[in-house]
Design a protein around this motif. Structure first.
Motif, short mmCIF file in Angstrom:
data_model
loop_
_atom_site.label_atom_id
_atom_site.label_comp_id
_atom_site.label_asym_id
_atom_site.label_seq_id
_atom_site.Cartn_x
_atom_site.Cartn_y
_atom_site.Cartn_z
N LYS A 340 -71.20 -28.49 -53.99
CA LYS A 340 -70.85 -27.83 -52.74
C LYS A 340 -71.28 -28.70 -51.58
CE LYS A 340 -69.48 -24.51 -50.00
NZ LYS A 340 -68.04 -24.21 -49.86
N SER A 341 -70.42 -28.86 -50.59
CA SER A 341 -70.75 -29.63 -49.39
C SER A 341 -70.51 -28.79 -48.15
CB SER A 341 -69.93 -30.92 -49.34
OG SER A 341 -68.55 -30.64 -49.34
N LEU A 342 -71.32 -29.05 -47.12
CA LEU A 342 -71.23 -28.32 -45.86
C LEU A 342 -71.26 -29.32 -44.71
CD1 LEU A 342 -73.84 -25.48 -46.56
CD2 LEU A 342 -71.34 -25.25 -46.62
N GLN A 343 -70.57 -29.00 -43.63
CA GLN A 343 -70.60 -29.82 -42.43
C GLN A 343 -71.01 -28.94 -41.26
OE1 GLN A 343 -67.23 -32.31 -41.94
NE2 GLN A 343 -67.93 -33.21 -40.02
N LEU A 344 -72.11 -29.32 -40.63
CA LEU A 344 -72.67 -28.55 -39.52
C LEU A 344 -72.82 -29.47 -38.33
CD1 LEU A 344 -75.46 -26.74 -41.58
CD2 LEU A 344 -73.23 -25.82 -40.95
N ASP A 345 -71.86 -29.41 -37.42
CA ASP A 345 -71.88 -30.24 -36.22
C ASP A 345 -72.01 -31.71 -36.61
OD1 ASP A 345 -71.74 -30.80 -33.54
OD2 ASP A 345 -73.88 -30.48 -33.19
N ARG A 346 -73.16 -32.35 -36.34
CA ARG A 346 -73.35 -33.76 -36.65
C ARG A 346 -73.95 -33.99 -38.04
NH1 ARG A 346 -72.99 -36.94 -32.00
NH2 ARG A 346 -72.90 -35.76 -30.05
N PHE A 347 -74.17 -32.94 -38.78
CA PHE A 347 -74.81 -33.06 -40.08
C PHE A 347 -73.80 -32.80 -41.19
CE2 PHE A 347 -78.33 -32.18 -37.26
CZ PHE A 347 -79.35 -32.98 -37.75
N GLU A 348 -73.97 -33.54 -42.29
CA GLU A 348 -73.24 -33.28 -43.53
C GLU A 348 -74.27 -33.18 -44.65
OE1 GLU A 348 -70.35 -36.27 -44.30
OE2 GLU A 348 -69.43 -36.14 -42.31
#
Length: 657
Positions: A340-348
């Motif tokens: 599972k991968s997530l992208q939060l603004d400038r973070f991955e």
């Protein structure tokens, strides 16, 4: 036979004149059909041979699936580049890389060794569509298993290990599409592959291919025959979920010469009749089949794949028949993986867990009847500004015999004015000894259950600088400091090494415009050992190696723009004598060095031609064209001569039904 092949090639070229009635307005070369990053089959903006747009769906109910791409990955190649080239298998592609030193056994179907940016074979992890293509006993990658003509994209990443990931191209077309690929050299080598893909609806695709391959015959007991069957299917459940399945079967029957009696390499006959194999009757039978299926998720139709759950089963069987013994390795592997991968603004951030259970049949030459591998991985990236990114990853492995290890990496990537790309990373690792090194039991070799993990650090740097719109220079390198690597001893067991240092580096300069492609590159490797045991170093110590490569190609349209041709030469020069790796056939293991042969300096020149004629491509390589001029032949691995001069001819045909 070679004359007949040339007549066929010239026939295809000249009939292209009759298809030149429609004007072609593109200014650079391309190929018949290209996949965009989302996997959809579409007409390339540079393409002049693509099918009419009426064969493509006008309105798509389904947005093609895009597999995930991690920030720490580096591009190797893709389908658009591969179709212009002739590679008997995926290992041959590796051997021509500017950052690789190859140790090949001279024919297809062999477990060859490649030092890629300083990473040795036992440090390489090869994965394709969720399947590990490393041998569960030896730990070595088998590049013969890759259906390389189906590659959509190949990427790699660097840590304590080298990680290579192969992604097969997807088809999103309304009508059936089929491919015919045929290669031969007029002697024993032949590749014949046929593929059919059909979208039953825009949501569902099925693809089946058969690849017949033959090779060897240049030297006694080197013949290889085999085949590969691939079947793939995917179905979009809805906009955000996809199910996918892959069946892959490989089968190879090989003569096993166990190397050749060389003596002085400079006086080796390089002859089909007078070259003497160490074993004239040994043979092997190899078969492996894989089945993997999974369900995958994406956030929305504009996003790449962000999660998945997979289940797989693998059957790996290898029988080796030789005078001293008969060895049968039969391993069944059950696996599952979730990510599972997530992208939060400038973070991955990305997380992955996997489990594999291996069962060895009673007659397999290992004392361990079964074992389980558990692995977890966490990776992430942070982009503080547009052209700078920090990345990191941690991989933690546990094996049911009580061994555990890790590979922790951190680094930075940057781009300046879209002309200067750099990256630096450093890793610390603890590598578990292979099942073979610890538990092998045969008449001639024995494992060592007391082995410790290899511990060390590794640093990698890359640089690419676009001096002008036509000139690019760059390089990459690796430094490794470690101890407790697994060494093969003179008493046919395994032991831990003392501290060793390994430095590898490569550099290149490339010029390219609409008419010419010119490149020069060089690569070197250097090892330093603190081990004082001369017997250990005799089998495992590796010499300094320097390889210099050059290539020059001219390209352009011919026959009223009916065809696009690319013609040129590639050269390789190894100016130094060095002790080379040799393959231990009984173990299926690459020794660091040979006890009996130092390779002399050698060179190779290949002449290549590729031509696109609408839906047909012709690819040719006159390999080792200067064979017999200044040298009788050459070796890449100790004891295994490379093929003599030969003309490889390939045809790529595409059919739209």
């Amino acid at each position: 036979m070679k004359k007949l092949l040339l007549i066929h090639v010239m026939f295809f070229i000249f009939i292209g004149q009759g298809y030149a009635q429609r004007s072609d307005t593109t200014s650079v070369d391309s190929t018949a059909i290209e996949m965009d990053r989302q996997g959809v089959m579409e007409e390339s903006a540079r393409d002049t041979s693509a099918i009419e747009q009426k064969n493509l769906p006008e309105a798509r109910e389904v947005v093609p699936w895009q597999e995930e791409r991690e920030l720490n990955e580096y591009f190797i190649t893709n389908d658009s580049l591969m179709r212009w080239q002739l590679w008997p298998n995926w290992g041959d592609f590796q051997s021509y890389r500017r950052d690789a030193i190859s140790f090949r056994q001279g024919t297809i179907g062999r477990v060859d060794a490649f030092h890629v940016n300083g990473y040795e074979p036992y440090e390489q992890q090869l994965e394709m569509e969720g399947l590990s293509l490393n041998n569960p006993i030896t730990g070595l990658p088998n590049y013969n298993l890759v259906p390389h003509r189906k590659i959509g994209e190949a990427v790699e990443s660097y840590g304590g290990n080298y990680y290579s990931n192969i992604r097969i191209r997807d088809f999103y077309v309304v009508k059936p599409i089929s491919y015919l690929n045929y290669d031969e050299d007029g002697e024993a080598f032949r590749n014949l592959e046929f593929l059919v893909a059909q979208n039953f609806t825009e949501k569902t695709n099925v693809e089946v291919s058969y690849w017949d391959r033959r090779g060897g015959g240049y030297y006694p007991n080197s013949e290889v025959t085999g085949n590969q069957i691939t079947a793939r299917a995917y179905h979009h459940l809805n906009e955000n979920y996809l199910v996918r399945a892959l069946y892959l079967r490989n089968q190879l029957n090989k003569g096993e010469p166990f190397g050749y009696s060389v003596g002085d390499p400079s006086s080796f006959p390089f002859n089909e009749f007078t070259s003497a194999p160490v074993s004239g009757r040994a043979s092997s039978e190899y078969s492996r089949w894989d089945l993997i299926t999974g369900i995958y998720q994406r956030k929305d139709t504009a996003s790449a794949e962000s999660g998945g759950l997979e289940f797989s089963v693998t059957k790996n069987k290898h029988d080796l028949y030789f005078s001293a013994d008969t060895l049968s390795r039969d391993i069944r592997t059950l696996g599952t993986r979730a990510f599972k991968s997530l992208q939060l603004d400038r973070f991955e951030i990305r997380g992955e867990i996997s489990a594999k259970n291996h069962k060895a049949e009673a007659f397999s030459p290992i004392s361990l009847g079964g074992w389980t591998d558990l692995q977890s991985e966490v990776s992430g990236a942070f982009k503080p500004i547009k052209n700078v990114a920090f990345f990191g990853s941690g991989i933690f492995t546990y094996r049911s015999d009580g061994m555990n290890g890790f590979d922790i990496t951190g680094g930075i990537k940057s781009s300046l004015f879209d002309r200067l790309q750099t990256s630096v990373s450093i890793s610390t690792f603890s590598k578990i000894p292979t099942i073979q090194a610890m538990y092998w039991q045969s008449e001639n070799y024995v494992g060592n259950e007391g082995l410790n993990n290899e511990l060390g650090v590794s640093a990698v740097a890359t640089l690419d600088f676009e001096l002008t719109s036509n000139i690019t220079v760059g390089g990459k390198g690796r430094f490794k400091l470690s101890g407790n690597a697994s060494f093969l001893t003179q008493d046919s067991s395994f032991t831990n090494s003392r501290q060793l240092q390994h430095i590898s580096g490569s550099a290149y300069a490339r010029f390219e415009n609409h008419l010419f492609e010119i490149e020069s590159s060089g690569i070197f490797q250097q090892f330093q050992y603190s081990d004082t045991d001369a017997n250990n170093l005799e089998l495992n110590g590796q010499d300094q190696v320097v390889w210099l490569r050059n290539s020059a190609f001219v390209k352009g349209y011919m026959f009223d723009r009916a065809t696009y041709l690319k013609l040129g030469v590639k050269t390789l020069l190894s100016p130094l004598f060095y002790g080379a790796r040799t393959f231990n056939t009984e173990l299926g293991y690459w020794q660091g060095n040979s006890t009996y042969q130092e390779l002399p300096a050698f060179f190779r020149m290949d002449v290549e031609l590729s031509a696109r004629l609408r839906g047909i491509m012709i690819v040719m390589r006159w390999e080792n064209a200067l064979d017999g001029y200044g040298q009788a032949g050459y070796f890449e691995a100790a004891g295994f001569p490379m093929p003599p001069r030969r003309l490889l001819v390939g045809i790529r045909a595409q059919f739209r039904n």
